[in-house]
Design an enzyme around this catalytic site. Structure first.
Site, PDB file in Angstrom:
ATOM      1  N   HIS A   1      -4.572  10.967   5.580  1.00 42.48           N
ATOM      2  CA  HIS A   1      -3.539  10.107   6.184  1.00 42.48           C
ATOM      3  C   HIS A   1      -2.887  10.691   7.428  1.00 42.48           C
ATOM      4  O   HIS A   1      -2.158   9.977   8.129  1.00 42.48           O
ATOM      5  CB  HIS A   1      -2.472   9.728   5.157  1.00 42.48           C
ATOM      6  CG  HIS A   1      -1.915  10.874   4.359  1.00 42.48           C
ATOM      7  ND1 HIS A   1      -1.288  11.952   4.924  1.00 42.48           N
ATOM      8  CD2 HIS A   1      -1.903  11.080   3.017  1.00 42.48           C
ATOM      9  CE1 HIS A   1      -0.890  12.779   3.972  1.00 42.48           C
ATOM     10  NE2 HIS A   1      -1.263  12.280   2.805  1.00 42.48           N
TER      11      HIS A   1
ATOM     12  N   ASP B   1      -2.940  -0.486   6.999  1.00 46.49           N
ATOM     13  CA  ASP B   1      -3.835  -0.894   5.911  1.00 46.49           C
ATOM     14  C   ASP B   1      -3.394  -2.220   5.303  1.00 46.49           C
ATOM     15  O   ASP B   1      -4.226  -3.054   4.932  1.00 46.49           O
ATOM     16  CB  ASP B   1      -3.890   0.188   4.829  1.00 46.49           C
ATOM     17  CG  ASP B   1      -4.722   1.397   5.265  1.00 46.49           C
ATOM     18  OD1 ASP B   1      -5.258   1.376   6.387  1.00 46.49           O
ATOM     19  OD2 ASP B   1      -4.823   2.356   4.477  1.00 46.49           O
TER      20      ASP B   1
ATOM     21  N   GLU C   1      -6.088  18.680   2.252  1.00 58.56           N
ATOM     22  CA  GLU C   1      -7.073  17.604   2.064  1.00 58.56           C
ATOM     23  C   GLU C   1      -6.415  16.230   2.121  1.00 58.56           C
ATOM     24  O   GLU C   1      -7.027  15.256   2.580  1.00 58.56           O
ATOM     25  CB  GLU C   1      -7.836  17.776   0.748  1.00 58.56           C
ATOM     26  CG  GLU C   1      -6.991  17.860  -0.495  1.00 58.56           C
ATOM     27  CD  GLU C   1      -6.623  19.287  -0.880  1.00 58.56           C
ATOM     28  OE1 GLU C   1      -6.427  19.529  -2.088  1.00 58.56           O
ATOM     29  OE2 GLU C   1      -6.542  20.146   0.032  1.00 58.56           O
TER      30      GLU C   1
ATOM     31  N   GLU D   1       0.774   5.717   0.624  1.00 59.70           N
ATOM     32  CA  GLU D   1       0.087   6.982   0.900  1.00 59.70           C
ATOM     33  C   GLU D   1       0.774   8.054   0.061  1.00 59.70           C
ATOM     34  O   GLU D   1       1.981   7.960  -0.204  1.00 59.70           O
ATOM     35  CB  GLU D   1       0.129   7.330   2.389  1.00 59.70           C
ATOM     36  CG  GLU D   1      -0.588   6.345   3.292  1.00 59.70           C
ATOM     37  CD  GLU D   1      -2.077   6.233   3.029  1.00 59.70           C
ATOM     38  OE1 GLU D   1      -2.654   7.187   2.434  1.00 59.70           O
ATOM     39  OE2 GLU D   1      -2.671   5.203   3.392  1.00 59.70           O
TER      40      GLU D   1
ATOM     41  N   ASP E   1       0.849  -1.181   0.000  1.00 54.90           N
ATOM     42  CA  ASP E   1       0.000   0.000   0.000  1.00 54.90           C
ATOM     43  C   ASP E   1       0.888   1.234   0.000  1.00 54.90           C
ATOM     44  O   ASP E   1       2.045   1.183   0.450  1.00 54.90           O
ATOM     45  CB  ASP E   1      -0.915   0.001   1.233  1.00 54.90           C
ATOM     46  CG  ASP E   1      -1.933   1.137   1.196  1.00 54.90           C
ATOM     47  OD1 ASP E   1      -2.476   1.417   0.107  1.00 54.90           O
ATOM     48  OD2 ASP E   1      -2.189   1.750   2.252  1.00 54.90           O
TER      49      ASP E   1
ATOM     50  N   HIS F   1      -5.721   6.866   7.440  1.00 55.51           N
ATOM     51  CA  HIS F   1      -5.093   5.926   6.520  1.00 55.51           C
ATOM     52  C   HIS F   1      -3.605   5.843   6.849  1.00 55.51           C
ATOM     53  O   HIS F   1      -2.911   6.855   6.929  1.00 55.51           O
ATOM     54  CB  HIS F   1      -5.283   6.384   5.071  1.00 55.51           C
ATOM     55  CG  HIS F   1      -6.682   6.227   4.584  1.00 55.51           C
ATOM     56  ND1 HIS F   1      -7.069   5.241   3.704  1.00 55.51           N
ATOM     57  CD2 HIS F   1      -7.799   6.928   4.863  1.00 55.51           C
ATOM     58  CE1 HIS F   1      -8.362   5.345   3.468  1.00 55.51           C
ATOM     59  NE2 HIS F   1      -8.823   6.374   4.161  1.00 55.51           N
TER      60      HIS F   1
END
Length: 225
Positions: free
Chosen positions: A58, A156, A53, A10, A8, A151
């Protein structure tokens, strides 16, 4: 043994083509679809700002990443960790696009799309018309989400590893622990990929008699036709 990598990322935003960058990469090694304790996790200086945003998603600001390595500095370690194995992610094209943009920028080989396994697509086929976000799947499979306040790539990955087990057929009886090459204890279980019924113990004489009496009480029971 089948090795695969669940991973994963970010990022600073949604599109690497407009200058968004990776700020975190996490990956977990799977052996025969089960996670081992071998992981890869790194925070990255994106060399740009992080929009508010994105921070709301995260939780990371550019101040959190000052002094962290740049992607070019961790690229070789990442490529060594993943090897040539298949790569599993939720909404995998998003993560592949970002990682490949970073690899291109530092002159490294890109990930072949043929390696991609997308758990979102798997979930859509299993649950058409239903919400299939990672949160939704965790709730559907009764996976604990209490630690997921924002997140986080490594968390995750750990949640997705549990979801992936379920999407691949689910937990079966026979759960146990075994060593994986000195890398710690790893859960293993009996798989039943074709979902055939397990052999059950024969009924007792009392159960047979009760069933016979029940059938005889029915009008034209199909069992006797």
């Amino acid at each position: 043994m089948k090795r695969s990598i669940l991973f994963d990322t970010e990022t600073t935003g949604l599109d690497p083509a407009t200058g968004d960058r990776v700020i975190e990469v996490a990956a977990i090694e799977l052996i025969d679809d089960l996670p081992t304790e071998t992981t890869f996790h790194v925070m990255i200086d994106p060399e740009r700002d992080i929009p508010a945003e994105a921070t709301r998603v995260h939780g990371f600001t550019i101040e959190d990443l000052q002094g962290k390595p740049k992607f070019a500095e961790i690229a070789d370690d990442f490529l060594t960790f993943i090897g040539e194995d298949e790569m599993i992610a939720h909404n995998a094209r998003f993560d592949f696009n970002f990682v490949n943009a970073e690899l291109r920028a530092c002159g490294k080989p890109e990930l072949a799309m043929s390696r991609m396994v997308d758990t979102l697509e798997m979930a859509k086929k299993r649950f058409p018309g239903l919400p299939n976000s990672l949160d939704a799947l965790c709730r559907r499979y009764s996976i604990d989400l209490s630690a997921r306040t924002t997140h986080n790539a490594l968390l995750d990955c750990k949640l997705l590893a549990e979801v992936y087990v379920e999407l691949m057929g689910g937990r079966q009886r026979g759960l146990g622990l075994t060593h994986q090459g000195g890398k710690g204890m790893t859960a293993v279980y009996e798989r039943n990929p074709d979902r055939r019924p397990r052999v059950m113990a024969p009924p007792s004489e009392a159960e047979v008699a009760a069933h016979t009496a029940f059938v005889e009480s029915l009008k034209e029971p199909i069992w006797l036709q």
